[in-house]
Design a protein around this motif. Structure first.
Motif, short mmCIF file in Angstrom:
data_model
loop_
_atom_site.label_atom_id
_atom_site.label_comp_id
_atom_site.label_asym_id
_atom_site.label_seq_id
_atom_site.Cartn_x
_atom_site.Cartn_y
_atom_site.Cartn_z
N GLY A 20 -12.71 0.01 1.12
CA GLY A 20 -12.61 1.47 1.13
C GLY A 20 -12.13 1.99 2.48
O GLY A 20 -11.88 3.19 2.64
N GLY A 21 -12.02 1.11 3.47
CA GLY A 21 -11.63 1.53 4.83
C GLY A 21 -10.13 1.55 5.02
O GLY A 21 -9.35 1.27 4.10
N VAL A 22 -9.73 1.85 6.25
CA VAL A 22 -8.31 2.10 6.53
C VAL A 22 -7.49 0.81 6.38
O VAL A 22 -6.57 0.73 5.56
CB VAL A 22 -8.14 2.67 7.96
N LEU A 41 -14.40 -3.76 -2.62
CA LEU A 41 -15.85 -3.75 -2.43
C LEU A 41 -16.18 -3.02 -1.13
O LEU A 41 -15.59 -3.30 -0.09
CB LEU A 41 -16.35 -5.20 -2.38
N ASP A 42 -17.12 -2.08 -1.21
CA ASP A 42 -17.47 -1.33 -0.01
C ASP A 42 -18.88 -0.77 -0.16
O ASP A 42 -19.36 -0.52 -1.27
CB ASP A 42 -16.47 -0.17 0.21
N LEU A 43 -19.53 -0.60 1.00
CA LEU A 43 -20.84 0.06 1.03
C LEU A 43 -20.69 1.48 0.48
O LEU A 43 -21.58 2.00 -0.18
CB LEU A 43 -21.31 0.12 2.49
N ASN A 216 -10.36 5.40 11.89
CA ASN A 216 -11.58 6.23 12.01
C ASN A 216 -12.56 5.64 13.01
O ASN A 216 -13.24 6.35 13.73
CB ASN A 216 -12.28 6.32 10.64
N GLN A 217 -12.62 4.28 13.04
CA GLN A 217 -13.62 3.61 13.87
C GLN A 217 -13.44 3.89 15.35
O GLN A 217 -14.39 4.00 16.09
CB GLN A 217 -13.50 2.10 13.68
N ASN A 218 -12.17 3.93 15.79
CA ASN A 218 -11.96 4.00 17.24
C ASN A 218 -11.31 5.31 17.70
O ASN A 218 -11.08 5.51 18.87
CB ASN A 218 -11.12 2.80 17.71
P1 NAD Z 1 -12.95 1.20 8.60
O1 NAD Z 1 -14.20 1.76 9.20
O2 NAD Z 1 -11.89 2.14 8.14
O3 NAD Z 1 -13.33 0.22 7.42
C1 NAD Z 1 -14.50 -0.54 7.41
C2 NAD Z 1 -15.09 -0.43 6.02
O4 NAD Z 1 -16.22 -1.30 5.96
C3 NAD Z 1 -15.59 0.99 5.70
O5 NAD Z 1 -15.03 1.43 4.48
C4 NAD Z 1 -17.10 0.81 5.56
O6 NAD Z 1 -17.69 1.63 4.57
C5 NAD Z 1 -17.21 -0.66 5.19
N1 NAD Z 1 -18.53 -1.20 5.50
C6 NAD Z 1 -19.27 -0.98 6.61
N2 NAD Z 1 -20.45 -1.61 6.52
C7 NAD Z 1 -20.44 -2.27 5.33
C8 NAD Z 1 -21.37 -3.10 4.66
N3 NAD Z 1 -22.57 -3.38 5.21
N4 NAD Z 1 -21.04 -3.59 3.45
C9 NAD Z 1 -19.85 -3.30 2.88
N5 NAD Z 1 -18.93 -2.51 3.45
C10 NAD Z 1 -19.22 -2.00 4.67
O7 NAD Z 1 -12.37 0.18 9.69
P2 NAD Z 1 -10.95 -0.47 9.93
O8 NAD Z 1 -10.46 0.04 11.22
O9 NAD Z 1 -10.10 -0.39 8.72
O10 NAD Z 1 -11.40 -1.99 10.18
C11 NAD Z 1 -11.39 -3.00 9.20
C12 NAD Z 1 -11.69 -4.32 9.89
O11 NAD Z 1 -10.73 -4.56 10.92
C13 NAD Z 1 -13.05 -4.36 10.58
O12 NAD Z 1 -13.59 -5.66 10.47
C14 NAD Z 1 -12.72 -4.07 12.03
O13 NAD Z 1 -13.70 -4.56 12.87
C15 NAD Z 1 -11.40 -4.80 12.14
N6 NAD Z 1 -10.52 -4.35 13.24
C16 NAD Z 1 -10.08 -3.08 13.34
C17 NAD Z 1 -9.23 -2.75 14.38
C18 NAD Z 1 -8.70 -1.36 14.56
O14 NAD Z 1 -7.97 -1.12 15.53
N7 NAD Z 1 -9.01 -0.44 13.67
C19 NAD Z 1 -8.82 -3.71 15.31
C20 NAD Z 1 -9.30 -5.01 15.18
C21 NAD Z 1 -10.14 -5.32 14.13
#
Ligand code: NAD
Length: 284
Positions: A20-22, A41-43, A216-218
């Motif tokens: 559900g994340g980005v 699959l997402d929380l 969204n995270q950063n």
């Molecule tokens: P995001 O926050 O958009 O997506 C993360 C998703 O994980 C969210 O939809 C959230 O609801 C879900 N989630 C959180 N806790 C959970 C749980 N306990 N069970 C199931 N789902 C859960 O983040 P993103 O930026 O798309 O990151 C995705 C992955 O990439 C992550 O592992 C992040 O650490 C990694 N990452 C991101 C970046 C970046 O620049 N954004 C860089 C390096 C690594």
């Protein structure tokens, strides 16, 4: 969405945690374009369903499934739904992960004067073990536990794949975020361990280490409210030879390559940086 090239994933069932994340929402859509059936699959069930709806509206096959990557019972329930509605899992993308403010220092370097009680500054000494535990659990256990649950489906198959999502900070830690850096280092280490452990049952395991993507995270760490870059974002760009942040689509080619046996069938236990050269650049 446009994919850089096609691979044949017809009849394959993919589970994308954090779908559900980005970034993982884009992964789910890209894999669907190659013919796979996708379990998002997402929380956050609502976000998972939104991504699944977008895939279905675009002619693909997807379901949104609620699941907590830290809870075996919840994942077993999710697996039962995936198995019933789509079939057994061929490909697992371990994407759920992230940081927590309680595992983050305010400043890059320790200053003695900041140790005077100042509630606005979180120093190394103020880091909350609960916050650190949260980050380690989410990233490390949140990769290990879903693999325990979904790789069981893969044991009777050929060509099964696990892709973990690591990070730049797994190679060299980033300032301020010791918990997230350590947890992603553990994800990279686990990727290698698991690749070896699963090698005789034909499950390939690799990881992608994304560089810096504005998500969204950063966003709060990197941009001001008006969208301009904070000094940390400027610093990242000055250490990124390609001079820009990544777009989620920049990760798709690497994902498809790692998933496709014909392209990467002898690639196992690797962590591939997709970072515009950040991890190759010493800063000089
Ligand atoms: P995001 O926050 O958009 O997506 C993360 C998703 O994980 C969210 O939809 C959230 O609801 C879900 N989630 C959180 N806790 C959970 C749980 N306990 N069970 C199931 N789902 C859960 O983040 P993103 O930026 O798309 O990151 C995705 C992955 O990439 C992550 O592992 C992040 O650490 C990694 N990452 C991101 C970046 C970046 O620049 N954004 C860089 C390096 C690594």
């Amino acid at each position: 969405m446009k994919i850089p090239f096609n691979i044949d994933l017809k009849e394959k069932v993919v589970v994308v945690t954090g779908g559900g994340g980005v970034l993982c929402g884009v992964f789910a859509k890209a894999l669907s374009k190659c013919g796979a059936k996708i379990a998002v699959l997402d929380l956050n069930k609502e976000n998972a369903q939104r991504v699944a709806d977008e895939i279905n509206n675009d002619g693909g096959t997807a379901i949104g499934v609620a699941g907590n990557v830290l809870d075996k019972e919840s994942l077993n329930k999710a697996k039962a739904i995936v198995n019933e509605k789509l079939g057994t899992c061929d490909i697992l993308i371990n994407g759920a992960g992230g940081n927590h403010p309680k595992g983050t220092t305010t400043k890059e370097y320790l200053n003695i004067e900041d140790l005077e009680k100042n509630d606005e500054i979180i120093t190394f000494y103020d880091l909350d073990p609960k916050g650190i535990e949260f980050v380690f659990n989410l990233n490390f256990l949140g990769t290990l536990i879903p693999t325990q649950i979904f790789s069981k489906d893969m044991l009777e198959k050929e060509d099964s794949v696990v892709i973990n999502i690591s990070s730049m900070n797994s190679f060299v830690p980033l300032t301020k975020i010791p918990a997230y850096s350590g947890a992603k280092a553990a994800v990279s280490n686990f990727t290698k361990w698991l690749a070896v452990h699963m090698s005789k049952v034909e499950i390939r395991v690799n990881a992608i280490a994304p560089g810096f993507f504005l998500t969204n995270q950063n966003r709060g760490l990197l941009t001001n409210e008006d969208g301009s870059f904070k000094p940390r974002a400027e610093k990242i760009l000055s250490h990124t030879p390609m001079d820009r942040f990544g777009e989620p689509e920049d990760l798709v080619g690497t994902l498809l390559w790692l998933v496709d046996k014909n392209s990467s069938g002898f690639v196992n236990g690797t962590v591939i940086p997709v970072d515009g050269g950040f991890s190759a650049y010493s800063g000089v």
